[in-house]
Scaffold this active site. Structure first.
Site, PDB file in Angstrom:
ATOM      1  N   ASP A 330       1.328  -5.878  -4.984  1.00 53.03           N
ATOM      2  CA  ASP A 330       2.234  -4.777  -4.711  1.00 53.03           C
ATOM      3  C   ASP A 330       3.344  -5.284  -3.801  1.00 53.03           C
ATOM      4  OD1 ASP A 330       3.233  -2.217  -4.633  1.00 53.03           O
ATOM      5  OD2 ASP A 330       1.949  -1.585  -2.988  1.00 53.03           O
ATOM      6  N   ASP A 618      -2.310  -1.164  -1.492  1.00 50.96           N
ATOM      7  CA  ASP A 618      -2.661  -0.383  -0.308  1.00 50.96           C
ATOM      8  C   ASP A 618      -2.706   1.111  -0.556  1.00 50.96           C
ATOM      9  OD1 ASP A 618       0.009   0.003  -0.707  1.00 50.96           O
ATOM     10  OD2 ASP A 618       0.637  -0.431   1.346  1.00 50.96           O
TER      11      ASP A 618
END
Length: 896
Positions: A330, A618
């Site tokens: 990410d 996350d």
């Protein structure tokens, strides 16, 4: 029609609602029809069944069978120690089964964490009145009232908005707050429509109302939760190798047992004696200590990783990360710091970096720029943990921090009114009473604010803004945008005492441009370079804008070629799996504007290509991909509880560089497991050969069952564990990931352990055994009782010879090809393990307790001296073998 295509009145009509909300009676009816606003849980496997499954994997079956055979042998021929061996094997099964069960039980908590992300109370219009309700009682058609700081409990269509901005990072991965409006949206994807609020997100600024159109499992949040719950967790590469290894060892042990049973029958041995002998062969070749040693070695590797800020939740993940070939990462919060900062300024004098010296200089000549940056905002202070904390739009926080560093003016002013941000206007203005009079401060997108500016503030004063100057600022804004910066244009206007609101934002004075961005973590470029050196391909998968993703990718060294491939979620949607599989061959690739299921799809297609995939993330949106990947890596500090609970590994410092450290440790684990497997399997041969001598040559049994147990679950355990805890080789991160075809147990390891090192140990053990017997006066063919002191001393000497050679073998197993004398000094754990091994054999040989438990007698010093040359021979022979291997390796042509 889709919900975001409709205007407000059509939305309310389609949902059977109104701007005053539902009646209480209708809400109750809908609650019965649609159910509570809760994410439904897939019924977990019953605890009892999961507990049973922990004791029913393939290697456990092998140990169960070995234990049953041992108990049967004890039943047929009591007093030989087979019952104790069976009990020890059951203990191994119990310890590993309970540990496995506990690991799975902890993973179940991920679903509970999903539910905890939703707010518990919400403000709703019922019967035209504002009431506070539990989120579970929300139904489609309810009108929810939102303010800054509120969490969104269900998917809703915006029907009123005043400066409303939402943080969608947990769902879409976008780092910037997004404006919300009431107008119909032309977006093809609901996730990116600018008139909807999604469950699990939060309101960053402004206030408004939304009508609920989806609750519970029907929300985007619910779909992600369902993906997380129903995705099947596959075996890790290490677990698959352990299964394969178990089958090989089971087949090997069973095959040897059958062969020697048939041979015994041909030699005319009594059936039951021969059968007990075959059982002994099988049990002797089942390495009872292998499974706990693997578990302990992984646990110790996880402890070393914890010291490097990597928390391992599932032990097999330690080795899996070491075998990873691709990392899908990410951007927001993983490669970047997940906070906006002002990076560059553009004023009449050109570009300036946001540095203290430049800010102080500009603060003296361009004070209106910093006054606007500081005052034109809607931030507020809240008390958290006993201290005040500024909350609100991260861009406004970054502007305020920049203004404070410039130290220009006092910034004290009374606010009279605010013209909030709207998607159509793309700007916000605030009216203040300053010492110089009433001033309007404006900030927003350059294309909207520049069009309203007629003058320019420069060092010498205010001048007319001609087309050439306007074009300079427009070009500067485009330059900063191409660098991945979010550009804001700042302006002001002195006002007379009275003026109509609709005329305020006219004849503005331009003061400058500010470029903001979410900065990459400073250690990320080095970590990317290290991963590339180690042969790991890093792919960015983000929900953010493609231009932002590419700019960050180039800044951190992830993208170096001008031909890097960039796919948006919309483009990805149009690709078939075959097309995507081919596209993933590109050396540098970025996926932007991706939805959660698309990230999951990327992972599964990579796995179909044979890649070992690690995924970092996350947010809630990352959870399905984290779970499906071979290895899920979550951020510990900034990540959501869902991501942490679903992941296999958690970075406690949110440092992407820690991934490179974890890969290094993981790669060492595979090599270390091969080291201690060689060590353990080598000792199987001197345990097996005495049985052969007993049957084939009718000599007293040189080694008893309890003495075999003393090696497998006693003296060998600590040195084997120490080999499993060896520190990584410094060169391990300069090599490509190991091939998926490389095995823990291959022909080379078996030949080295069984036919080379093992035979040398067996020769030493039998020679020492017969040396003690002959020195004690025994002659071939003479019966010798199991309780005779000479027999007990000889078996102890046989065991001692095995231990002596295993001490040398521990050093030999530290490398498959490098000389013992070229390796770095052994660690304290290995030296301590060998010291304990020697102490244990001394206790067995020379203490009353050892004599009673293991049926031994004191070993003469001459036996020790007799065994030492065999250890030296073993060392010399292995050094010669390694020398040959190294020379062959150098003589092979290099592969370019």
């Amino acid at each position: 029609m889709r919900i975001h295509d409709l205007d407000v009145d059509a939305v309310l009509a389609s949902l059977g609602s109104s701007r005053e909300g539902l009646s209480s009676a209708e809400a109750e009816r809908r609650l019965r029809e649609f159910g509570p606003n809760e994410v439904p849980r897939v019924q977990p496997e019953p605890l009892g069944r999961r507990l049973v499954r922990s004791f029913a994997h393939f290697f456990a079956f092998i140990l169960w069978i070995a234990a049953l055979l041992a108990f049967f042998a004890e039943y047929r021929d009591p007093g030989q120690g087979m019952g104790i061996l069976g009990g020890a094997i059951l203990g191994v099964i119990l310890i590993n089964g309970l540990f496995s069960f506990w690991q799975e039980h902890k993973a179940e908590r991920a679903i509970l964490e999903l539910l905890e992300l939703l707010p518990h109370q919400v403000k709703v219009l019922r019967d035209g009145h504002l009431v506070s309700l539990g989120t579970a009682r929300l139904v489609p058609g309810d009108v929810v009232v939102f303010e800054e700081g509120d969490d969104v409990p269900a998917d809703g269509r915006v029907i009123e908005a005043a400066g409303l901005r939402v943080n969608n990072a947990t769902i879409t991965g976008e780092s910037l707050p997004l404006a919300r409006s009431t107008a119909p949206s032309a977006a093809k994807d609901l996730l990116h429509a600018d008139n909807v609020l999604l469950a699990g997100t939060s309101i960053m600024a402004g206030h408004g109302r939304a009508v609920v159109y989806a609750t519970g499992a029907h929300t985007e949040f619910g779909r992600i939760a369902h993906l997380t719950q129903t995705n099947v967790q596959l075996l890790s590469p290490l677990q698959r190798e352990i299964v394969r290894l178990s089958r090989i060892l089971a087949g090997l042990a069973t095959g040897l047992g059958v062969i020697f049973f048939v041979a015994g029958q041909q030699l005319g041995l009594p059936f039951w004696d021969n059968f007990i002998f075959a059982i002994g062969i099988i049990v002797a070749n089942v390495p009872e200590g292998l499974l706990p040693t693997v578990t302990l070695a992984l646990a110790m590797a996880s402890q070393r990783m914890a010291r490097r800020h990597v928390l391992v939740r599932h032990l097999p993940a330690v080795e899996t990360l070491g075998s990873a070939t691709i990392i899908c990462t990410d951007k927001t919060g993983t490669l970047t710091e997940n906070r906006m900062t002002a990076r560059r300024l553009y004023v009449d004098r050109g570009f300036f970096p946001v540095e203290d010296e430049a800010l102080v200089t500009l603060g003296a000549t361009h004070e209106p720029l910093f006054t606007c940056a500081f005052l034109c905002q809607s931030l507020r202070e809240v008390e958290r943990g006993g201290r005040l904390e500024v909350v609100g739009d991260p861009m406004e926080i970054a502007l305020v921090e920049m203004a404070r560093r410039a130290r220009a003016g006092t910034y004290e002013a009374q606010r009279e009114l605010e013209l909030p941000f709207e998607p159509e206007r793309k700007r916000v203005s605030t009216l203040h009473h300053l010492p110089a009079g009433r001033v309007l401060l404006t900030k927003g997108a350059p294309e909207t604010v520049l069009a309203l500016c007629r003058r320019l503030h420069q060092e010498g004063g205010v001048v007319a803004l001609d087309p050439a100057l306007t074009e300079r600022f427009r070009t500067a804004a485009e330059t900063m945008a191409q660098d991945g910066l979010r550009v804001l244009c700042l302006a002001y206007r002195p006002l007379p005492e009275a003026m109509a609101i609709e005329c305020l934002e006219e004849d503005l004075v331009l003061v400058g441009l500010v470029g903001l961005y979410d900065p990459p973590r400073p250690e990320v470029p080095g970590a990317i370079a290290r991963c590339r050196q180690a042969g790991l391909k890093v792919i960015m998968v983000t929900g953010d804008h493609p231009r932002t993703a590419v700019a960050i990718g180039r800044e951190i060294g992830l993208l170096r070629s001008p031909d890097a491939v960039v796919f948006t979620g919309e483009e990805l949607h149009r690709l078939s799996d075959t097309q995507l599989q081919l596209a993933l061959d590109a050396p540098e690739i970025v996926f932007a504007r991706t939805a959660p299921e698309q990230k999951l799809r990327i992972v599964t297609v990579l796995q179909r290509k044979g890649e070992i995939v690690a995924v970092t993330g996350d947010g809630v949106n990352d959870a399905p991909a984290l779970q499906a990947a071979d290895i899920g890596v979550a951020m510990g500090a900034s990540g959501t509880d869902v991501a942490r609970e679903v992941a296999d590994i958690v970075l406690t410092d949110d440092n992407f560089a820690s991934i490179a450290n974890a890969v290094e440790e993981g790669r060492a684990v595979f090599a270390n497991i091969r080291k201690f497997m060689t060590y353990i399997l080598t000792s199987n041969v001197p345990e097996l050969v005495p049985y052969l001598a007993f049957v084939l040559f009718s000599v007293p049994l040189p080694l008893t069952i309890l003495q075999i147990l003393a090696v497998d679950l006693g003296t060998d355990m600590l040195p084997a564990l120490a080999l499993g805890a060896e520190e990584p080789d410094p060169r391990v991160m300069q090599q490509p990931p190991r091939s998926s075809k490389e095995r823990l147990l291959d022909g080379g390891l078996l030949v080295r352990a069984y036919l080379f090192l093992g035979l040398l140990e067996a020769a030493a053990a039998l020679a020492t055994y017969f040396f003690v017997l002959w020195r004690g006066g025994w002659r071939y063919g003479v019966p010798l009782a199991a309780t005779h002191p000479l027999y007990r001393s000889a078996t102890a000497a046989c065991l001692t010879a095995i231990i002596v050679t295993q001490v040398v073998n521990a050093f030999l197993c530290r490398s498959e090809r490098e000389s013992v004398f070229s390796l770095r000094a052994p660690g304290r754990l290995l030296l301590s393990g060998l010291a304990v091994e020697i102490v244990l054999i001394l206790i067995i040989d020379y203490t009353p307790v050892g004599h009673i438990v293991f049926a031994t007698a004191p070993v003469p010093a001459s036996a020790w001296l007799f065994a030492l040359p065999f250890a030296a021979l073993m060392l010399g022979a292995e050094e010669v073998r390694k020398l040959i291997v190294r020379r062959r390796g150098r003589s092979r042509p290099s592969v370019s």
